[in-house]
Scaffold this active site. Structure first.
Site, PDB file in Angstrom:
ATOM      1  N   ILE A   7       0.741  -1.223   0.097  1.00 21.32           N
ATOM      2  CA  ILE A   7       0.105  -0.154  -0.115  1.00 21.32           C
ATOM      3  C   ILE A   7       0.969   1.081   0.077  1.00 21.32           C
ATOM      4  CG2 ILE A   7      -2.030   1.363   1.057  1.00 21.32           C
ATOM      5  CD1 ILE A   7      -2.647  -1.487   2.589  1.00 21.32           C
ATOM      6  N   GLY A   8       0.822   1.895  -1.152  1.00 17.96           N
ATOM      7  CA  GLY A   8       1.848   3.126  -1.297  1.00 17.96           C
ATOM      8  C   GLY A   8       0.756   4.477  -1.277  1.00 17.96           C
ATOM      9  N   ASN A   9       1.513   5.306  -1.471  1.00 21.52           N
ATOM     10  CA  ASN A   9       0.835   6.761  -1.513  1.00 21.52           C
ATOM     11  C   ASN A   9      -0.085   7.150  -2.667  1.00 21.52           C
ATOM     12  OD1 ASN A   9       1.855   8.199   0.879  1.00 21.52           O
ATOM     13  ND2 ASN A   9       3.766   7.784  -0.063  1.00 21.52           N
ATOM     14  N   ASN A  11      -1.059   3.866  -5.027  1.00 23.51           N
ATOM     15  CA  ASN A  11      -1.519   2.705  -5.494  1.00 23.51           C
ATOM     16  C   ASN A  11      -1.534   1.477  -4.347  1.00 23.51           C
ATOM     17  OD1 ASN A  11      -2.774   3.277  -8.097  1.00 23.51           O
ATOM     18  ND2 ASN A  11      -0.402   3.339  -8.528  1.00 23.51           N
ATOM     19  N   THR A  13      -0.758  -2.008  -4.569  1.00 24.86           N
ATOM     20  CA  THR A  13      -0.348  -3.112  -5.662  1.00 24.86           C
ATOM     21  C   THR A  13      -0.570  -4.518  -5.074  1.00 24.86           C
ATOM     22  OG1 THR A  13       1.156  -1.266  -6.362  1.00 24.86           O
ATOM     23  CG2 THR A  13       1.613  -3.850  -6.859  1.00 24.86           C
ATOM     24  N   PRO A 108       7.960   0.837   6.253  1.00 23.85           N
ATOM     25  CA  PRO A 108       7.598  -0.818   5.986  1.00 23.85           C
ATOM     26  C   PRO A 108       8.035  -0.732   4.282  1.00 23.85           C
ATOM     27  CG  PRO A 108       5.711   0.076   6.883  1.00 23.85           C
ATOM     28  CD  PRO A 108       6.625   1.309   6.751  1.00 23.85           C
ATOM     29  N   ASP A 109       8.014   0.007   3.500  1.00 21.72           N
ATOM     30  CA  ASP A 109       8.455  -0.060   2.291  1.00 21.72           C
ATOM     31  C   ASP A 109       9.982  -0.174   1.765  1.00 21.72           C
ATOM     32  OD1 ASP A 109       8.562   2.600   3.050  1.00 21.72           O
ATOM     33  OD2 ASP A 109       8.088   3.474   0.895  1.00 21.72           O
ATOM     34  N   LEU A 110      10.521   0.722   2.696  1.00 23.58           N
ATOM     35  CA  LEU A 110      12.018   0.476   2.614  1.00 23.58           C
ATOM     36  C   LEU A 110      12.513  -0.867   3.355  1.00 23.58           C
ATOM     37  CD1 LEU A 110      13.132   3.954   3.794  1.00 23.58           C
ATOM     38  CD2 LEU A 110      13.015   3.112   1.567  1.00 23.58           C
ATOM     39  N   ASP A 129      14.362   2.693  -5.288  1.00 24.62           N
ATOM     40  CA  ASP A 129      12.741   2.517  -5.639  1.00 24.62           C
ATOM     41  C   ASP A 129      12.264   3.923  -6.127  1.00 24.62           C
ATOM     42  OD1 ASP A 129       9.999   1.964  -5.773  1.00 24.62           O
ATOM     43  OD2 ASP A 129       9.857   0.619  -3.889  1.00 24.62           O
TER      44      ASP A 129
END
EC number: 2.7.1.33
Length: 269
Positions: A7-9, A11, A13, A108-110, A129
């Site tokens: 869950i990104g800013n 979308n 995915t 979390p994305d990192l 990224d």
């Protein structure tokens, strides 16, 4: 089958994996918050459109940088699929060690990208990224995530151009054939794209120099990466599925311990 969710800013995915094989990937926007029922109905419809029955899903893992959608989305997973997901955050096993000054600040994305970069390509490795923000991180040969850089992504820079200037129009984000632009739209496109290319090349060079890891592999991901990598020879590998692969790897590392409601409370807020 394992369902992974990033869950990104911009979308959500989703990726569906059978073992290490990615069977499907699909997206929905994350900028408009929905109720748990709306999330659930959309998810079931997208799973069906990709030939996936919810009964085939044995586990789910979620990484999110958008806290405000988490309660409704997690509730949707539990109600409509019947599975409580793992959430990337404190307490999850990663196989890497975060040695920055404040590990709790690492998103979390990192973490997911760092795990994927190290597990798939070894260390030392730099992971870039190209998302809403452009992020750079280094994981050394010991599996230590010790430094990172965050810069505005191309979409953020583009919005700043057309929202904060009176006469510049909203444009398609694409790379023009030449940096020698002759009108406004291609001039903006050239500045955005070639500016990102130049910034990326410099940051890679400077991080290699200051870390002393001049021979590290450089791995890139993110949707906009595909239009940039041909002009950045410093990037060794472009893997558009890196984040989803990282989520799959994290699921495998944690699957022996079932997630609980307390895990959700610790990681979803």
């Amino acid at each position: 089958m394992v369902l992974v969710v990033d869950i990104g800013n911009t979308n959500f995915t989703f990726g569906a994996f059978e073992g290490k094989e990615q069977k499907a990937t699909f997206r929905m926007m994350s900028q408009n918050a929905c109720t748990s029922d709306e999330y659930g109905i959309q998810l079931i419809a997208m799973l069906s459109a990709n030939g996936i029955n919810k009964e085939d899903i044995e586990g789910i893992i979620v990484a999110s940088v958008v806290p405000q959608v988490m309660h409704a989305f997690i509730s949707a997973l539990i109600k409509y699929i019947g599975i409580r997901p793992y959430i990337v955050g404190p307490g999850i096993k990663t196989g890497i060690k975060i040695t920055t000054e404040n590990p709790k600040e690492i998103g979390p994305d990192l973490i997911v990208d760092a795990v994927a970069g190290f597990e798939l390509y070894g260390g030392p490795v730099m992971v870039i990224d190209f998302g809403t923000a452009t992020t750079y991180e280094i994981i050394n040969e010991k599996g230590e995530f010790f430094t990172g850089v965050i810069s505005p992504g191309i979409r953020i820079s583009a919005k700043a151009l057309w929202q904060d200037t009176a006469k510049l129009p909203e444009i398609e984000i694409r790379k023009p054939a030449s940096i020698l632009a002759k009108e406004t739209i291609s001039s903006m496109q050239a500045g955005l794209m070639y500016g990102q290319i130049g910034q990326t090349k410099y940051i890679i060079s400077r991080m290699k120099e200051e870390s002393g890891l001049s021979d590290m592999k450089v791995v890139a991901t993110g949707g906009l990466g595909r239009v940039l990598v041909d002009d950045i020879p410093e990037i060794d590998v472009y893997n558009p599925a890196l984040t989803l692969e990282g989520l799959r790897i994290l699921y495998e590392k944690n699957r022996k311990v079932k997630p609980t409601e307390s895990d959700y409370e610790d990681n979803a807020n």
